[in-house]
Motif scaffolding. Sequence first.
Motif, PDB file in Angstrom:
ATOM      1  N   SER A 182      37.506  39.306  39.655  1.00 52.61           N
ATOM      2  CA  SER A 182      37.352  40.727  39.972  1.00 52.61           C
ATOM      3  C   SER A 182      36.407  41.400  38.980  1.00 52.61           C
ATOM      4  CB  SER A 182      38.709  41.421  39.984  1.00 52.61           C
ATOM      5  OG  SER A 182      39.328  41.244  38.726  1.00 52.61           O
ATOM      6  N   GLY A 221      36.438  51.263  49.478  1.00 51.72           N
ATOM      7  CA  GLY A 221      36.978  50.042  48.896  1.00 51.72           C
ATOM      8  C   GLY A 221      37.543  50.370  47.525  1.00 51.72           C
ATOM      9  N   ASN A 225      38.792  46.444  41.739  1.00 52.90           N
ATOM     10  CA  ASN A 225      39.211  45.078  42.093  1.00 52.90           C
ATOM     11  C   ASN A 225      38.163  44.293  42.852  1.00 52.90           C
ATOM     12  OD1 ASN A 225      42.172  46.719  42.563  1.00 52.90           O
ATOM     13  ND2 ASN A 225      42.094  44.945  41.225  1.00 52.90           N
ATOM     14  N   MET A 226      37.097  44.959  43.285  1.00 61.00           N
ATOM     15  CA  MET A 226      36.088  44.276  44.103  1.00 61.00           C
ATOM     16  C   MET A 226      34.791  44.204  43.320  1.00 61.00           C
ATOM     17  SD  MET A 226      36.824  46.165  47.721  1.00 61.00           S
ATOM     18  CE  MET A 226      38.388  45.992  48.579  1.00 61.00           C
ATOM     19  N   ASN A 290      33.570  47.523  51.568  1.00 62.01           N
ATOM     20  CA  ASN A 290      34.052  46.154  51.450  1.00 62.01           C
ATOM     21  C   ASN A 290      35.564  46.198  51.590  1.00 62.01           C
ATOM     22  OD1 ASN A 290      33.983  43.400  51.080  1.00 62.01           O
ATOM     23  ND2 ASN A 290      33.820  43.474  48.861  1.00 62.01           N
ATOM     24  N   ALA A 293      39.142  41.518  48.308  1.00 66.42           N
ATOM     25  CA  ALA A 293      39.214  41.458  46.842  1.00 66.42           C
ATOM     26  C   ALA A 293      39.813  40.112  46.444  1.00 66.42           C
ATOM     27  CB  ALA A 293      40.081  42.593  46.313  1.00 66.42           C
ATOM     28  N   TYR A 299      42.501  35.592  47.843  1.00 72.05           N
ATOM     29  CA  TYR A 299      41.826  36.739  48.456  1.00 72.05           C
ATOM     30  C   TYR A 299      42.872  37.668  49.052  1.00 72.05           C
ATOM     31  CZ  TYR A 299      37.794  33.691  48.202  1.00 72.05           C
ATOM     32  OH  TYR A 299      36.808  32.858  47.753  1.00 72.05           O
TER      33      TYR A 299
END
Length: 374
Positions: A182, A221, A225-226, A290, A293, A299
Motif C-alpha cells: 500500500s 478511492g 491504502n491505494m 480506483n 487495495a 486484495y
Amino acid sequence: MKKSSAKSSPGSGQILPVNQNTRALEPPENSETLRPDPQGLLGNTPIDLKTLKGLVNKSVLSVKDFDRKTVVELCRFSALLEVMEIAPYHLLDGKIVITAFFEASTRTRTSFESAALRLDGKIISIPDAAITGVKKGESLGDIGEMFNAYGDLVIMRHTETDALERIRRNLRIPLVNAGNGSGEHPTQALADWYALLKWKPELAARKGRKQNGGLHLGIMGTPGNMRAVKSFLLMSLIFEENFRRITVISEMADPLGPELRAEIESAGIEFQESSSIQEVIADLDVVYMNSIAFLGDSYRTLDSQNKIDKQSPLKKDAVIMHPLARLDELDTGLDNTRHNLYFAQAHGAVFVRQALLAAIFDRFDRLPEGIPLA
Ligand code: CP
C-alpha cells in the motif's frame, strides 16, 4: 520496407521520422475516446537535458524523488519518444533490465518490458514470486545481491511496503518501484501526469491559481491504502496551483491517513471529503478513481458503493482517470466517450517508461542530431 512519414522537430527545424507504432493506439472508428496529441506538450522549446541528467543512475522509489521540472521535462521527453521513430537508435542496446514482480500485474510489467524491448534493451522477466527462491524462503536481501551480477537495473513490484528497503540492502544497481504494497507506485503517477499534460499542456506552466481558474479534482478511492491513488495525489500536489479544489470521495472513515492529510494541508489547497460521488460529480473536471487495495496479504475492494457510468451527470469536458485494473466502479459504457482518459494513461505508459529508462541509463548521446535537447 516500412513506409515512413516525417514531422518537424520542435525548435530545430529538423525533420524527424514519425513513430509508426502508435497507429494501433488510435481509438476505434466512431469512438470519442481521448487520445491527446503529444505535440502540444512538446511545444517549441528544447527539452531540458540538464534536468533529465539528474535522473542518471538514480533509483525511483517514490514520487518524492521528483520535482516539478523533472516531471515536466520527462513527460516532454516521453512526448518526443511518442512522436518520433526511435527504434533505429537502439537507446538501451547492451542493457539488461530485470522485471521482478512478486505481485500480479498486467500493465506495469508488460509496459516496462515493451519500453525496454522497443529500445533494444534485454529483459530478465520474473512474473511471479513462485518461480524464484522466495518459494523456498530465500530473502530479498540475497536476491538483491544476485541481481547485481545479472542485470543493470531492477524494476520490482511486491506485496509488502518494506520490500524496497529489504532488497536495497545489497542492491548496487538502480531500483525502480513498480508498486510496494500500500506504499507507492511512482511510475504510474508519471504515466498519469503524462496523460494529463498531453490533455492540457498548460498545466505544465507555473501560473497562479487565480489566473488558471483551476480544476476541481475528485479522487474516488482511499489514497491512504491505494498506492497508485496515493502517488497520483502526491504528484498532483507538485502541480497544486492548477487545482481550485480537491475532493476525496470514499466510504472509509479516514481515507487519507495522517501523513497524506498533512501533505495536503501544507500544500494550502482547498480540500474536502465526501462519502458519495453523487454529491460532487457535476462539479468535477478530473475524476481519478480506483477500487482495489492491497491490504494485509490480499486484495480488497473498497468504496464499492461509488460508481460511474454513462448516465452519471459528468461535465461535458470532464475526464476520467483510472490506473486500472477496474471492477464495476467504472462502467465499460464510458470507454468510447470523450471522458475516457484512462486508456491514454495505460498506452502512454510505454513512452514514459522508455524516457525514464533512457534517462537512468544516460543514453541521450544515442539520440540523432536535431533532437530538441538543450
Ligand atoms: N496500473 C497498474 O499498476 O496496473 P497493473 O497492476 O496491471 O500493473
